[in-house]
Design a protein around this motif. Structure first.
Motif, PDB file in Angstrom:
ATOM      1  N   GLY A  77       0.534  -1.236   0.096  1.00 27.88           N
ATOM      2  CA  GLY A  77      -0.040   0.009  -0.005  1.00 27.88           C
ATOM      3  C   GLY A  77       0.722   1.297  -0.086  1.00 27.88           C
ATOM      4  N   HIS A  78       2.056   1.269   0.585  1.00 22.37           N
ATOM      5  CA  HIS A  78       3.015   2.329   0.337  1.00 22.37           C
ATOM      6  C   HIS A  78       3.099   2.786  -0.986  1.00 22.37           C
ATOM      7  N   LEU A  79       2.990   1.984  -1.929  1.00 20.25           N
ATOM      8  CA  LEU A  79       3.186   2.599  -3.274  1.00 20.25           C
ATOM      9  C   LEU A  79       2.102   3.222  -3.614  1.00 20.25           C
ATOM     10  N   LEU A  80       1.051   3.457  -3.000  1.00 18.83           N
ATOM     11  CA  LEU A  80      -0.179   4.206  -3.527  1.00 18.83           C
ATOM     12  C   LEU A  80      -0.133   5.571  -3.170  1.00 18.83           C
ATOM     13  N   THR A  81       0.758   5.733  -2.154  1.00 18.91           N
ATOM     14  CA  THR A  81       0.935   7.138  -1.626  1.00 18.91           C
ATOM     15  C   THR A  81       2.250   7.692  -1.888  1.00 18.91           C
ATOM     16  N   GLN A  82       3.223   7.129  -2.909  1.00 15.69           N
ATOM     17  CA  GLN A  82       4.396   7.737  -3.461  1.00 15.69           C
ATOM     18  C   GLN A  82       3.935   8.971  -4.500  1.00 15.69           C
ATOM     19  N   ARG A  83       4.496  10.116  -4.300  1.00 15.26           N
ATOM     20  CA  ARG A  83       4.226  11.280  -5.186  1.00 15.26           C
ATOM     21  C   ARG A  83       4.151  10.822  -6.337  1.00 15.26           C
ATOM     22  N   ALA A  84       3.420  11.366  -7.358  1.00 12.66           N
ATOM     23  CA  ALA A  84       3.093  11.227  -8.775  1.00 12.66           C
ATOM     24  C   ALA A  84       4.483  12.279  -9.248  1.00 12.66           C
ATOM     25  N   MET A  85       5.131  11.656 -10.015  1.00 14.57           N
ATOM     26  CA  MET A  85       6.413  12.177 -10.570  1.00 14.57           C
ATOM     27  C   MET A  85       5.827  13.347 -11.612  1.00 14.57           C
ATOM     28  N   GLN A  86       6.507  14.334 -11.609  1.00 14.43           N
ATOM     29  CA  GLN A  86       6.011  15.600 -12.404  1.00 14.43           C
ATOM     30  C   GLN A  86       7.325  15.951 -13.500  1.00 14.43           C
ATOM     31  N   PRO A  87       7.082  16.371 -14.708  1.00 13.16           N
ATOM     32  CA  PRO A  87       8.227  16.771 -15.412  1.00 13.16           C
ATOM     33  C   PRO A  87       8.928  17.854 -14.661  1.00 13.16           C
ATOM     34  N   PRO A  88      10.257  18.088 -15.205  1.00 14.23           N
ATOM     35  CA  PRO A  88      10.996  19.246 -14.410  1.00 14.23           C
ATOM     36  C   PRO A  88      10.378  20.356 -14.490  1.00 14.23           C
ATOM     37  N   THR A  89       9.694  20.673 -15.444  1.00 18.79           N
ATOM     38  CA  THR A  89       9.206  22.058 -15.848  1.00 18.79           C
ATOM     39  C   THR A  89       7.725  22.263 -15.097  1.00 18.79           C
ATOM     40  N   SER A  90       7.229  21.255 -14.361  1.00 21.00           N
ATOM     41  CA  SER A  90       5.900  21.516 -13.707  1.00 21.00           C
ATOM     42  C   SER A  90       6.191  22.243 -12.500  1.00 21.00           C
ATOM     43  N   GLU A  91       4.951  22.886 -12.004  1.00 23.56           N
ATOM     44  CA  GLU A  91       5.082  23.659 -10.957  1.00 23.56           C
ATOM     45  C   GLU A  91       3.847  23.339 -10.003  1.00 23.56           C
TER      46      GLU A  91
END
Length: 169
Positions: free
Chosen positions: A106-120
């Motif tokens: 379940g810990h894999l469900l709460t990992q932050r979604a990765m965003q492109p380097p340009t994303s704010e």
């Protein structure tokens, strides 16, 4: 209760008890696992849990309907460019393991979604829709749903089950 796709998803993804469906599995191993883990007490050889072998043939008994939840949910999926969230997730590859095995992964469900380097954008967990959760769990459990009453004549065997061997995960 009307057998809608939304109720089907609630039944599978949320384990809703108030449901018009009965869950069956094509896997004895899944049935055994649920019998072991769903019992209010630890099954023993003197007080076992049970797995029932059901055989349903064509023509189906009157009033009985079988549903493949994967097919039912797939019919309502949209394209990724359509309005609303797509059923696809935007997490890491292990995200599906968190859906399939929330107790251990379940810990894999709460990992932050990765965003492109340009994303704010604001950090957030990956996108998880009811559709995706239903698809993964239906596949995990080799699940078929029944709407209606299964006649006693369809019950071919009833097996006493208890942990003879360690539970294999």
């Amino acid at each position: 209760m009307e057998p809608t796709t939304t109720r089907l998803m609630d039944h599978i993804a949320r384990s809703t008890v108030n449901s018009p469906f009965i869950s069956l599995t094509c896997s004895y191993g899944v049935a055994w696992h649920y019998a072991m883990s769903s019992s209010t007490r630890a099954p023993t050889s003197s007080e076992p849990a049970y797995v029932h072998e059901i055989e349903i043939q064509e023509p189906l008994p009157r009033g009985l309907k079988l549903l493949d939840p994967v097919k039912e949910v797939a019919q309502r999926l949209t394209l990724p460019i359509d309005p609303g969230p797509p059923y696809q997730h935007d997490g890491l590859p292990g995200f599906l393991m968190g859906i399939a095995d929330p107790g251990n992964m379940g810990h894999l469900l709460t990992q932050r979604a990765m965003q492109p380097p340009t994303s704010e954008g604001t950090p957030r967990p990956p996108n998880l829709t009811m559709e995706l959760e239903t698809l993964v769990r239906a596949l995990r459990d080799s699940e078929i749903l029944v709407h209606g009453i299964i006649p006693a004549t369809c019950v071919k065997n009833s097996f006493d089950v208890y942990p003879e061997l360690p539970l294999l995960e």
